[in-house]
Motif scaffolding. Structure first.
Motif, PDB file in Angstrom:
ATOM      1  N   LEU A  90      47.126  60.645  62.553  1.00  0.00           N
ATOM      2  CA  LEU A  90      48.212  61.035  63.457  1.00  0.00           C
ATOM      3  C   LEU A  90      48.397  60.003  64.562  1.00  0.00           C
ATOM      4  CD1 LEU A  90      47.499  64.861  63.763  1.00  0.00           C
ATOM      5  CD2 LEU A  90      49.374  63.770  62.534  1.00  0.00           C
ATOM      6  N   LYS A  91      47.298  59.415  65.011  1.00  0.00           N
ATOM      7  CA  LYS A  91      47.383  58.403  66.056  1.00  0.00           C
ATOM      8  C   LYS A  91      48.124  57.165  65.550  1.00  0.00           C
ATOM      9  CE  LYS A  91      43.824  58.125  68.645  1.00  0.00           C
ATOM     10  NZ  LYS A  91      42.450  57.863  69.152  1.00  0.00           N
ATOM     11  N   LEU A  92      47.790  56.728  64.344  1.00  0.00           N
ATOM     12  CA  LEU A  92      48.424  55.524  63.787  1.00  0.00           C
ATOM     13  C   LEU A  92      49.886  55.780  63.414  1.00  0.00           C
ATOM     14  CD1 LEU A  92      45.523  54.214  61.512  1.00  0.00           C
ATOM     15  CD2 LEU A  92      46.379  53.172  63.624  1.00  0.00           C
ATOM     16  N   SER A  93      50.169  56.957  62.866  1.00  0.00           N
ATOM     17  CA  SER A  93      51.543  57.245  62.425  1.00  0.00           C
ATOM     18  C   SER A  93      52.428  57.718  63.572  1.00  0.00           C
ATOM     19  CB  SER A  93      51.532  58.317  61.334  1.00  0.00           C
ATOM     20  OG  SER A  93      50.953  59.519  61.814  1.00  0.00           O
ATOM     21  N   GLY A  94      51.832  57.967  64.747  1.00  0.00           N
ATOM     22  CA  GLY A  94      52.607  58.423  65.893  1.00  0.00           C
ATOM     23  C   GLY A  94      52.860  57.341  66.916  1.00  0.00           C
ATOM     24  N   LEU A  95      52.710  56.083  66.517  1.00  0.00           N
ATOM     25  CA  LEU A  95      52.912  54.975  67.449  1.00  0.00           C
ATOM     26  C   LEU A  95      54.342  54.909  67.956  1.00  0.00           C
ATOM     27  CD1 LEU A  95      50.830  52.168  65.692  1.00  0.00           C
ATOM     28  CD2 LEU A  95      50.201  53.476  67.732  1.00  0.00           C
ATOM     29  N   PHE A  96      55.308  55.236  67.078  1.00  0.00           N
ATOM     30  CA  PHE A  96      56.717  55.098  67.448  1.00  0.00           C
ATOM     31  C   PHE A  96      57.411  56.436  67.682  1.00  0.00           C
ATOM     32  CE2 PHE A  96      55.552  51.498  64.684  1.00  0.00           C
ATOM     33  CZ  PHE A  96      55.713  50.470  65.596  1.00  0.00           C
ATOM     34  N   SER A  97      56.768  57.510  67.291  1.00  0.00           N
ATOM     35  CA  SER A  97      57.351  58.834  67.488  1.00  0.00           C
ATOM     36  C   SER A  97      56.224  59.847  67.596  1.00  0.00           C
ATOM     37  CB  SER A  97      58.273  59.192  66.306  1.00  0.00           C
ATOM     38  OG  SER A  97      58.863  60.444  66.490  1.00  0.00           O
ATOM     39  N   GLU A  98      56.195  60.541  68.704  1.00  0.00           N
ATOM     40  CA  GLU A  98      55.069  61.413  69.025  1.00  0.00           C
ATOM     41  C   GLU A  98      54.998  62.637  68.102  1.00  0.00           C
ATOM     42  OE1 GLU A  98      53.481  64.024  72.870  1.00  0.00           O
ATOM     43  OE2 GLU A  98      55.381  62.926  72.931  1.00  0.00           O
ATOM     44  N   TRP A  99      53.785  63.031  67.756  1.00  0.00           N
ATOM     45  CA  TRP A  99      53.552  64.256  67.002  1.00  0.00           C
ATOM     46  C   TRP A  99      53.323  65.423  67.966  1.00  0.00           C
ATOM     47  CZ3 TRP A  99      54.232  64.588  61.878  1.00  0.00           C
ATOM     48  CH2 TRP A  99      54.109  63.430  61.098  1.00  0.00           C
ATOM     49  N   HIS A 100      53.851  66.591  67.589  1.00  0.00           N
ATOM     50  CA  HIS A 100      53.538  67.835  68.284  1.00  0.00           C
ATOM     51  C   HIS A 100      52.590  68.611  67.374  1.00  0.00           C
ATOM     52  CE1 HIS A 100      56.628  67.203  71.334  1.00  0.00           C
ATOM     53  NE2 HIS A 100      57.416  66.791  70.344  1.00  0.00           N
TER      54      HIS A 100
END
Length: 276
Positions: A90-100
Protein backbone atom coordinates in the motif's frame (compact mmCIF):
# COMPACT_ATOMS: atom_id res chain seq x y z
CA UNK A 1 -1.06 11.90 -33.23
CA UNK A 2 -1.19 9.19 -30.55
CA UNK A 3 -5.01 9.10 -30.61
CA UNK A 4 -4.91 8.42 -34.36
CA UNK A 5 -3.64 4.92 -33.57
CA UNK A 6 -5.72 4.48 -30.41
CA UNK A 7 -9.12 5.11 -32.07
CA UNK A 8 -9.10 1.95 -34.25
CA UNK A 9 -7.97 -0.05 -31.21
CA UNK A 10 -10.81 1.44 -29.17
CA UNK A 11 -13.32 0.52 -31.87
CA UNK A 12 -11.98 -3.05 -31.94
CA UNK A 13 -12.34 -3.38 -28.16
CA UNK A 14 -15.77 -1.70 -28.26
CA UNK A 15 -15.03 0.80 -25.48
CA UNK A 16 -12.35 3.14 -24.22
CA UNK A 17 -12.67 1.39 -20.85
CA UNK A 18 -11.47 -1.91 -22.37
CA UNK A 19 -8.78 -0.17 -24.37
CA UNK A 20 -7.34 1.44 -21.23
CA UNK A 21 -7.12 -2.00 -19.61
CA UNK A 22 -4.93 -3.23 -22.46
CA UNK A 23 -2.80 -0.08 -22.36
CA UNK A 24 -1.88 -0.79 -18.72
CA UNK A 25 -0.28 -4.16 -19.58
CA UNK A 26 3.31 -2.81 -20.00
CA UNK A 27 3.13 -1.08 -16.60
CA UNK A 28 1.69 -4.24 -15.02
CA UNK A 29 4.58 -6.31 -16.34
CA UNK A 30 7.05 -3.91 -14.73
CA UNK A 31 5.00 -3.89 -11.51
CA UNK A 32 4.98 -7.70 -11.32
CA UNK A 33 8.71 -7.88 -11.97
CA UNK A 34 9.48 -5.31 -9.25
CA UNK A 35 7.18 -7.08 -6.79
CA UNK A 36 9.42 -10.15 -7.00
CA UNK A 37 12.43 -8.07 -6.07
CA UNK A 38 10.83 -5.91 -3.39
CA UNK A 39 8.39 -8.51 -2.03
CA UNK A 40 5.09 -6.64 -2.34
CA UNK A 41 1.64 -7.35 -3.80
CA UNK A 42 1.52 -5.99 -7.36
CA UNK A 43 -1.37 -4.57 -9.40
CA UNK A 44 -3.16 -2.85 -6.50
CA UNK A 45 -3.75 0.38 -8.43
CA UNK A 46 -4.92 -1.55 -11.47
CA UNK A 47 -7.23 -3.64 -9.28
CA UNK A 48 -8.75 -0.51 -7.76
CA UNK A 49 -9.32 0.98 -11.22
CA UNK A 50 -11.04 -2.24 -12.24
CA UNK A 51 -13.26 -2.22 -9.14
CA UNK A 52 -14.06 1.46 -9.80
CA UNK A 53 -14.98 0.63 -13.43
CA UNK A 54 -12.37 3.05 -14.71
CA UNK A 55 -11.03 0.16 -16.79
CA UNK A 56 -12.88 -2.97 -17.90
CA UNK A 57 -10.89 -6.14 -17.31
CA UNK A 58 -13.91 -8.41 -17.83
CA UNK A 59 -14.13 -9.38 -14.16
CA UNK A 60 -17.52 -9.98 -12.54
CA UNK A 61 -16.42 -8.46 -9.21
CA UNK A 62 -17.28 -4.96 -10.46
CA UNK A 63 -20.65 -5.83 -11.99
CA UNK A 64 -24.12 -5.35 -10.53
CA UNK A 65 -25.22 -2.73 -8.04
CA UNK A 66 -22.47 -3.38 -5.51
CA UNK A 67 -22.69 -4.61 -1.92
CA UNK A 68 -23.92 -2.20 0.78
CA UNK A 69 -21.44 -1.75 3.62
CA UNK A 70 -23.47 -2.28 6.77
CA UNK A 71 -22.51 -2.42 10.40
CA UNK A 72 -19.84 -0.41 12.12
CA UNK A 73 -16.42 0.26 10.63
CA UNK A 74 -13.69 2.78 11.22
CA UNK A 75 -10.91 4.36 9.21
CA UNK A 76 -7.50 3.22 10.39
CA UNK A 77 -3.90 4.10 9.57
CA UNK A 78 -1.46 2.18 7.42
CA UNK A 79 0.54 1.26 10.54
CA UNK A 80 -2.51 -0.53 11.97
CA UNK A 81 -2.42 -3.23 9.28
CA UNK A 82 -0.88 -6.41 10.64
CA UNK A 83 0.46 -7.89 7.41
CA UNK A 84 3.87 -6.37 6.69
CA UNK A 85 3.72 -7.24 2.97
CA UNK A 86 0.36 -5.52 2.59
CA UNK A 87 1.67 -2.44 4.42
CA UNK A 88 4.63 -2.28 2.05
CA UNK A 89 2.38 -2.79 -0.97
CA UNK A 90 0.00 0.00 0.00
CA UNK A 91 2.89 2.34 0.73
CA UNK A 92 4.50 1.75 -2.68
CA UNK A 93 1.24 1.85 -4.65
CA UNK A 94 0.01 4.94 -2.78
CA UNK A 95 2.86 7.22 -3.79
CA UNK A 96 0.68 9.18 -6.22
CA UNK A 97 -2.77 8.62 -4.76
CA UNK A 98 -3.52 8.03 -1.11
CA UNK A 99 -5.26 4.88 0.13
CA UNK A 100 -8.10 5.03 2.64
CA UNK A 101 -8.17 2.02 4.95
CA UNK A 102 -11.30 0.85 6.78
CA UNK A 103 -11.64 -1.82 9.44
CA UNK A 104 -15.01 -3.55 9.70
CA UNK A 105 -16.55 -4.19 13.08
CA UNK A 106 -18.05 -7.46 11.84
CA UNK A 107 -16.17 -10.74 11.54
CA UNK A 108 -16.35 -12.95 8.46
CA UNK A 109 -17.54 -16.57 8.55
CA UNK A 110 -13.97 -17.71 9.24
CA UNK A 111 -13.59 -15.35 12.20
CA UNK A 112 -11.38 -12.79 10.46
CA UNK A 113 -11.78 -9.01 10.31
CA UNK A 114 -12.34 -7.52 6.83
CA UNK A 115 -10.04 -4.61 6.01
CA UNK A 116 -11.15 -2.48 3.04
CA UNK A 117 -8.56 -0.46 1.14
CA UNK A 118 -9.78 2.12 -1.34
CA UNK A 119 -8.94 5.38 -3.08
CA UNK A 120 -12.49 6.48 -2.21
CA UNK A 121 -13.85 7.90 1.02
CA UNK A 122 -16.37 5.25 2.07
CA UNK A 123 -19.25 5.77 4.49
CA UNK A 124 -21.67 3.35 6.10
CA UNK A 125 -24.38 2.29 3.66
CA UNK A 126 -22.30 2.98 0.54
CA UNK A 127 -22.49 0.26 -2.10
CA UNK A 128 -19.04 -1.02 -3.01
CA UNK A 129 -17.36 -3.42 -5.40
CA UNK A 130 -14.38 -5.31 -4.07
CA UNK A 131 -11.98 -8.17 -4.59
CA UNK A 132 -10.20 -10.01 -1.82
CA UNK A 133 -6.41 -10.19 -1.93
CA UNK A 134 -4.72 -13.55 -1.56
CA UNK A 135 -2.57 -12.24 1.29
CA UNK A 136 -4.08 -12.28 4.77
CA UNK A 137 -3.22 -13.02 8.37
CA UNK A 138 -4.76 -15.31 10.96
CA UNK A 139 -7.00 -12.49 12.17
CA UNK A 140 -7.73 -10.23 9.17
CA UNK A 141 -8.04 -10.21 5.37
CA UNK A 142 -7.86 -7.42 2.81
CA UNK A 143 -10.26 -6.23 0.11
CA UNK A 144 -9.50 -3.66 -2.58
CA UNK A 145 -12.79 -1.77 -2.87
CA UNK A 146 -14.40 1.08 -4.80
CA UNK A 147 -17.71 2.91 -4.39
CA UNK A 148 -20.49 2.18 -6.88
CA UNK A 149 -20.86 5.13 -9.26
CA UNK A 150 -22.32 6.03 -12.63
CA UNK A 151 -19.11 4.56 -14.13
CA UNK A 152 -20.41 1.10 -13.19
CA UNK A 153 -23.80 1.79 -14.78
CA UNK A 154 -22.12 2.99 -17.96
CA UNK A 155 -19.83 -0.04 -18.05
CA UNK A 156 -22.85 -2.30 -17.59
CA UNK A 157 -24.48 -0.68 -20.63
CA UNK A 158 -21.28 -1.13 -22.64
CA UNK A 159 -21.06 -4.80 -21.69
CA UNK A 160 -24.71 -5.38 -22.52
CA UNK A 161 -24.28 -3.68 -25.89
CA UNK A 162 -21.15 -5.77 -26.59
CA UNK A 163 -22.96 -8.99 -25.68
CA UNK A 164 -25.95 -8.12 -27.84
CA UNK A 165 -23.69 -7.32 -30.78
CA UNK A 166 -21.82 -10.63 -30.45
CA UNK A 167 -25.09 -12.52 -30.05
CA UNK A 168 -26.54 -10.89 -33.16
CA UNK A 169 -23.42 -11.71 -35.19
CA UNK A 170 -23.60 -15.32 -33.99
CA UNK A 171 -27.17 -15.62 -35.26
CA UNK A 172 -26.30 -13.76 -38.44
CA UNK A 173 -23.65 -16.40 -39.15
CA UNK A 174 -26.18 -19.19 -38.54
CA UNK A 175 -28.67 -17.53 -40.88
CA UNK A 176 -26.03 -17.26 -43.62
CA UNK A 177 -25.43 -21.00 -43.33
CA UNK A 178 -29.17 -21.76 -43.21
CA UNK A 179 -29.77 -19.69 -46.34
CA UNK A 180 -27.05 -21.63 -48.16
CA UNK A 181 -28.62 -24.94 -47.09
CA UNK A 182 -32.19 -23.77 -47.57
CA UNK A 183 -33.34 -25.09 -44.19
CA UNK A 184 -34.28 -22.94 -41.18
CA UNK A 185 -35.41 -25.38 -38.49
CA UNK A 186 -32.05 -26.62 -37.20
CA UNK A 187 -31.71 -26.34 -33.44
CA UNK A 188 -29.93 -23.16 -32.40
CA UNK A 189 -27.42 -24.86 -30.10
CA UNK A 190 -27.05 -27.66 -27.56
CA UNK A 191 -28.27 -25.28 -24.88
CA UNK A 192 -31.16 -23.90 -26.92
CA UNK A 193 -33.32 -26.53 -28.59
CA UNK A 194 -35.56 -23.99 -30.33
CA UNK A 195 -35.44 -24.06 -34.13
CA UNK A 196 -33.34 -21.28 -35.59
CA UNK A 197 -36.29 -19.45 -37.16
CA UNK A 198 -38.16 -19.45 -33.84
CA UNK A 199 -35.09 -18.12 -32.01
CA UNK A 200 -34.81 -15.28 -34.52
CA UNK A 201 -38.45 -14.35 -33.93
CA UNK A 202 -38.10 -14.47 -30.13
CA UNK A 203 -35.03 -12.22 -30.30
CA UNK A 204 -36.88 -9.84 -32.62
CA UNK A 205 -34.18 -9.94 -35.30
CA UNK A 206 -36.37 -8.46 -38.04
CA UNK A 207 -33.70 -8.29 -40.72
CA UNK A 208 -32.58 -11.89 -40.19
CA UNK A 209 -36.17 -13.18 -40.21
CA UNK A 210 -36.77 -11.29 -43.44
CA UNK A 211 -33.64 -12.84 -44.93
CA UNK A 212 -35.00 -16.30 -44.14
CA UNK A 213 -38.41 -15.44 -45.58
CA UNK A 214 -36.89 -14.00 -48.76
CA UNK A 215 -34.85 -17.17 -49.29
CA UNK A 216 -37.85 -19.37 -48.51
CA UNK A 217 -39.84 -17.59 -51.22
CA UNK A 218 -37.35 -18.85 -53.82
CA UNK A 219 -37.46 -22.50 -52.70
CA UNK A 220 -40.06 -24.66 -54.40
CA UNK A 221 -40.47 -27.05 -51.52
CA UNK A 222 -43.56 -27.25 -49.33
CA UNK A 223 -41.45 -28.06 -46.26
CA UNK A 224 -39.59 -24.78 -46.69
CA UNK A 225 -42.42 -22.53 -47.81
CA UNK A 226 -43.11 -19.23 -46.10
CA UNK A 227 -46.30 -20.66 -44.64
CA UNK A 228 -44.40 -23.63 -43.20
CA UNK A 229 -41.81 -21.33 -41.64
CA UNK A 230 -44.48 -19.30 -39.91
CA UNK A 231 -47.13 -21.82 -38.87
CA UNK A 232 -45.17 -25.03 -38.16
CA UNK A 233 -45.30 -25.75 -34.44
CA UNK A 234 -42.46 -26.97 -32.22
CA UNK A 235 -42.33 -27.95 -28.56
CA UNK A 236 -39.76 -26.89 -25.95
CA UNK A 237 -37.47 -29.77 -26.96
CA UNK A 238 -37.25 -28.39 -30.49
CA UNK A 239 -39.33 -31.23 -31.93
CA UNK A 240 -42.14 -30.73 -34.40
CA UNK A 241 -45.36 -31.07 -32.46
CA UNK A 242 -49.00 -30.00 -32.31
CA UNK A 243 -49.35 -30.94 -28.65
CA UNK A 244 -49.88 -28.78 -25.58
CA UNK A 245 -47.26 -26.06 -25.18
CA UNK A 246 -46.06 -26.19 -28.76
CA UNK A 247 -45.96 -22.86 -30.60
CA UNK A 248 -45.42 -21.44 -34.05
CA UNK A 249 -43.55 -18.32 -35.09
CA UNK A 250 -46.70 -16.21 -35.28
CA UNK A 251 -47.55 -16.98 -31.66
CA UNK A 252 -43.98 -16.23 -30.58
CA UNK A 253 -44.16 -12.80 -32.21
CA UNK A 254 -47.04 -11.54 -30.06
CA UNK A 255 -44.75 -9.24 -28.02
CA UNK A 256 -43.21 -7.65 -31.14
CA UNK A 257 -45.70 -5.68 -33.30
CA UNK A 258 -43.27 -5.10 -36.18
CA UNK A 259 -42.26 -8.76 -36.24
CA UNK A 260 -45.88 -9.90 -36.17
CA UNK A 261 -46.73 -7.48 -38.97
CA UNK A 262 -43.87 -8.90 -41.09
CA UNK A 263 -45.04 -12.50 -40.57
CA UNK A 264 -48.71 -11.73 -41.23
CA UNK A 265 -47.85 -9.70 -44.34
CA UNK A 266 -45.58 -12.50 -45.62
CA UNK A 267 -48.36 -15.05 -45.10
CA UNK A 268 -50.84 -12.87 -46.93
CA UNK A 269 -48.46 -12.21 -49.85
CA UNK A 270 -47.77 -15.92 -50.25
CA UNK A 271 -51.52 -16.65 -50.17
CA UNK A 272 -52.11 -14.00 -52.85
CA UNK A 273 -49.30 -15.44 -54.95
CA UNK A 274 -50.67 -18.98 -54.75
CA UNK A 275 -54.20 -17.75 -55.35
CA UNK A 276 -53.17 -16.13 -58.61
Amino acid sequence: MFMKYIKPYEAHNESWRKTKAYLTIPALIVDIALSKLLNYVPKLNSLYKSMAAKIDTGTSFNSGAGTPLTGSFEEIKLEDIKDEKIRRSLKLSGLFSEWHIYKSGRLSHDGKTPIYVSKDIIEEGDRVHGQRLSSDTSTEFYIVAAKHTEEHEEMSRERRSSYEKKEYNRYKSMVTKAVEEGYFFNRTSMGDFAPLFHSLVKKNYLDLVKKCLDKSATIKDQDNSIRTLIVRRFNSDGDRSSGYGSKNALELSSAFPEMRKLLVTSLHEEWQKNKN
